[in-house]
Design a protein around this motif. Structure first.
Motif, PDB file in Angstrom:
ATOM      1  N   ASP A  98       0.862  -1.184   0.000  1.00  0.00           N
ATOM      2  CA  ASP A  98       0.000   0.000   0.000  1.00  0.00           C
ATOM      3  C   ASP A  98       0.903   1.239   0.000  1.00  0.00           C
ATOM      4  O   ASP A  98       1.247   1.778   1.050  1.00  0.00           O
ATOM      5  N   TRP A  99       1.267   1.693  -1.187  1.00  0.00           N
ATOM      6  CA  TRP A  99       2.227   2.789  -1.308  1.00  0.00           C
ATOM      7  C   TRP A  99       1.660   4.108  -0.794  1.00  0.00           C
ATOM      8  O   TRP A  99       2.397   4.925  -0.229  1.00  0.00           O
ATOM      9  N   ALA A 100       0.381   4.337  -0.957  1.00  0.00           N
ATOM     10  CA  ALA A 100      -0.216   5.608  -0.536  1.00  0.00           C
ATOM     11  C   ALA A 100      -0.128   5.783   0.978  1.00  0.00           C
ATOM     12  O   ALA A 100       0.308   6.837   1.469  1.00  0.00           O
ATOM     13  N   TYR A 101      -0.507   4.747   1.730  1.00  0.00           N
ATOM     14  CA  TYR A 101      -0.445   4.888   3.187  1.00  0.00           C
ATOM     15  C   TYR A 101       0.995   4.874   3.678  1.00  0.00           C
ATOM     16  O   TYR A 101       1.329   5.532   4.673  1.00  0.00           O
ATOM     17  N   LEU A 102       1.854   4.174   2.977  1.00  0.00           N
ATOM     18  CA  LEU A 102       3.264   4.147   3.348  1.00  0.00           C
ATOM     19  C   LEU A 102       3.868   5.544   3.252  1.00  0.00           C
ATOM     20  O   LEU A 102       4.609   5.977   4.153  1.00  0.00           O
ATOM     21  N   ARG A 103       3.558   6.282   2.197  1.00  0.00           N
ATOM     22  CA  ARG A 103       4.076   7.645   2.052  1.00  0.00           C
ATOM     23  C   ARG A 103       3.558   8.559   3.161  1.00  0.00           C
ATOM     24  O   ARG A 103       4.320   9.370   3.717  1.00  0.00           O
ATOM     25  N   TYR A 104       2.277   8.417   3.495  1.00  0.00           N
ATOM     26  CA  TYR A 104       1.702   9.240   4.571  1.00  0.00           C
ATOM     27  C   TYR A 104       2.398   8.943   5.905  1.00  0.00           C
ATOM     28  O   TYR A 104       2.790   9.863   6.636  1.00  0.00           O
ATOM     29  N   ALA A 105       2.572   7.673   6.215  1.00  0.00           N
ATOM     30  CA  ALA A 105       3.175   7.295   7.494  1.00  0.00           C
ATOM     31  C   ALA A 105       4.611   7.792   7.598  1.00  0.00           C
ATOM     32  O   ALA A 105       5.033   8.271   8.661  1.00  0.00           O
ATOM     33  N   LEU A 106       5.363   7.684   6.529  1.00  0.00           N
ATOM     34  CA  LEU A 106       6.749   8.148   6.546  1.00  0.00           C
ATOM     35  C   LEU A 106       6.839   9.649   6.795  1.00  0.00           C
ATOM     36  O   LEU A 106       7.730  10.114   7.518  1.00  0.00           O
ATOM     37  N   ALA A 107       5.914  10.404   6.209  1.00  0.00           N
ATOM     38  CA  ALA A 107       5.911  11.850   6.424  1.00  0.00           C
ATOM     39  C   ALA A 107       5.681  12.195   7.893  1.00  0.00           C
ATOM     40  O   ALA A 107       6.265  13.143   8.426  1.00  0.00           O
ATOM     41  N   VAL A 108       4.844  11.410   8.568  1.00  0.00           N
ATOM     42  CA  VAL A 108       4.556  11.647   9.987  1.00  0.00           C
ATOM     43  C   VAL A 108       5.715  11.212  10.878  1.00  0.00           C
ATOM     44  O   VAL A 108       6.027  11.841  11.890  1.00  0.00           O
ATOM     45  N   MET A 109       6.402  10.141  10.491  1.00  0.00           N
ATOM     46  CA  MET A 109       7.376   9.495  11.365  1.00  0.00           C
ATOM     47  C   MET A 109       8.800  10.017  11.227  1.00  0.00           C
ATOM     48  O   MET A 109       9.617   9.797  12.127  1.00  0.00           O
ATOM     49  N   ILE A 110       9.138  10.690  10.145  1.00  0.00           N
ATOM     50  CA  ILE A 110      10.539  10.920   9.829  1.00  0.00           C
ATOM     51  C   ILE A 110      11.267  11.756  10.883  1.00  0.00           C
ATOM     52  O   ILE A 110      12.385  11.415  11.301  1.00  0.00           O
ATOM     53  N   ILE A 111      10.662  12.842  11.374  1.00  0.00           N
ATOM     54  CA  ILE A 111      11.343  13.686  12.364  1.00  0.00           C
ATOM     55  C   ILE A 111      11.503  12.960  13.700  1.00  0.00           C
ATOM     56  O   ILE A 111      12.611  12.938  14.271  1.00  0.00           O
ATOM     57  N   PRO A 112      10.437  12.325  14.257  1.00  0.00           N
ATOM     58  CA  PRO A 112      10.643  11.542  15.481  1.00  0.00           C
ATOM     59  C   PRO A 112      11.679  10.433  15.313  1.00  0.00           C
ATOM     60  O   PRO A 112      12.427  10.135  16.253  1.00  0.00           O
ATOM     61  N   LYS A 113      11.722   9.836  14.120  1.00  0.00           N
ATOM     62  CA  LYS A 113      12.712   8.797  13.851  1.00  0.00           C
ATOM     63  C   LYS A 113      14.128   9.341  14.015  1.00  0.00           C
ATOM     64  O   LYS A 113      14.972   8.724  14.683  1.00  0.00           O
ATOM     65  N   LEU A 114      14.406  10.495  13.441  1.00  0.00           N
ATOM     66  CA  LEU A 114      15.738  11.098  13.528  1.00  0.00           C
ATOM     67  C   LEU A 114      16.081  11.466  14.963  1.00  0.00           C
ATOM     68  O   LEU A 114      17.224  11.290  15.416  1.00  0.00           O
ATOM     69  N   LEU A 115      15.105  11.963  15.716  1.00  0.00           N
ATOM     70  CA  LEU A 115      15.329  12.277  17.134  1.00  0.00           C
ATOM     71  C   LEU A 115      15.649  11.015  17.924  1.00  0.00           C
ATOM     72  O   LEU A 115      16.487  11.029  18.827  1.00  0.00           O
TER      73      LEU A 115
END
Length: 260
Positions: A86-103
């Motif tokens: 499911d590429w559409a939901y994957l893109r949405y989730a990555l946008a939400v998660m990327i900054i907390p992931k880096l922290l």
């Protein structure tokens, strides 16, 4: 890991068999359900996390590629195949998660090993109680979804065990037949970020130990593929309760070890 006893190396090998089995069987949990056991042998997360990360990169990419090849072959023969990701939901989730992931990655690199181990055991204990009570994390609103994704991203960055929170969201928005492969792509992207951070700060990737631990994980991976085919059309609450009980015991022992 050069200062360990022979029996400890044997236990580590068996744990990585278990890690591969869980990862390919469930689509998640290779780190969350093996790291507590590994930390009982050596409580330095940065020894094991690079090894787990490399295994995840290898097996997630190989599984997705094999399934994609099967889909193309079936389509060429005239069969109707469903999209595995499911590429559409994957893109949405990555946008939400990327900054907390880096922290989270930054927190892992800077926190002392004892504190990080204690955090990991505490998180896994909470997951374990949810499995035992057959009440894993669930999200029912868009705001809670975003919160779980951000927390899961941060925990994934700090310890690679954010999967239960992330799956609580994905399971509600991604079709069951797409869930595992969608998660594998997500894990691949998130782990690539962490590996880049490891390399940038000069953390030992323990590449020499891949020579014997990668085959161990491969054995578990092949066994887990059989489990996944059997579980795809059925629920297994008893399996998760037993798994949760074992995890809770290990987490309590690990926390007591850190306190002592």
């Amino acid at each position: 890991m050069s200062d360990l006893e022979s029996y400890q190396y044997l236990l580590i090998g068996l744990i990585f068999v278990w890690s591969g089995f869980v990862r390919s069987g469930l689509g998640f949990g290779g780190a969350a359900l093996s790291l507590p056991f590994l930390l009982l042998i050596d409580n330095r997360p940065l020894i094991f996390l690079p090894i787990i990360a490399i295994h995840l990169l290898v097996f997630s990419s190989s599984t997705v590629l094999v399934n994609a090849r099967r889909s193309r072959s079936a389509e060429a023969s005239g069969e109707v195949m469903r999209q595995n990701i499911d590429w559409a939901y994957l893109r949405y989730a990555l946008a939400v998660m990327i900054i907390p992931k880096l922290l989270g990655v930054f927190g892992l690199i800077t926190l002392p090993p004892a504190i990080m181990s204690g955090i990991i055991f505490s998180i896994v204990a909470v997951y374990a109680v949810g499995y035992i009570l057959n009440r894993p994390f669930r999200s029912k609103s868009k705001s809670v979804d975003a919160l779980f994704l951000m927390l899961g991203g941060y925990i994934s960055g700090s310890s690679l065990i954010g999967a239960p929170l992330i799956i609580a969201v994905f399971a509600n928005h991604v079709d069951k037949h797409q869930l595992r492969d969608t998660l594998f792509v997500l894990w691949f992207i998130l782990v690539t970020i962490k590996m880049a951070a490891f390399i940038a700060v000069g953390i030992d990737l323990q590449l020499i130990h891949q020579l014997w631990l990668l085959p161990c994980a491969t054995i578990g991976h092949l066994l887990g593929l059989r489990l996944h085919r059997r579980m795809l059309d059925r629920e297994s609450p008893l399996f998760f309760r037993l798994l949760g009980s074992a995890l809770l015991l290990i987490s309590v022992v690990g926390l007591l070890k850190e306190l002592w």
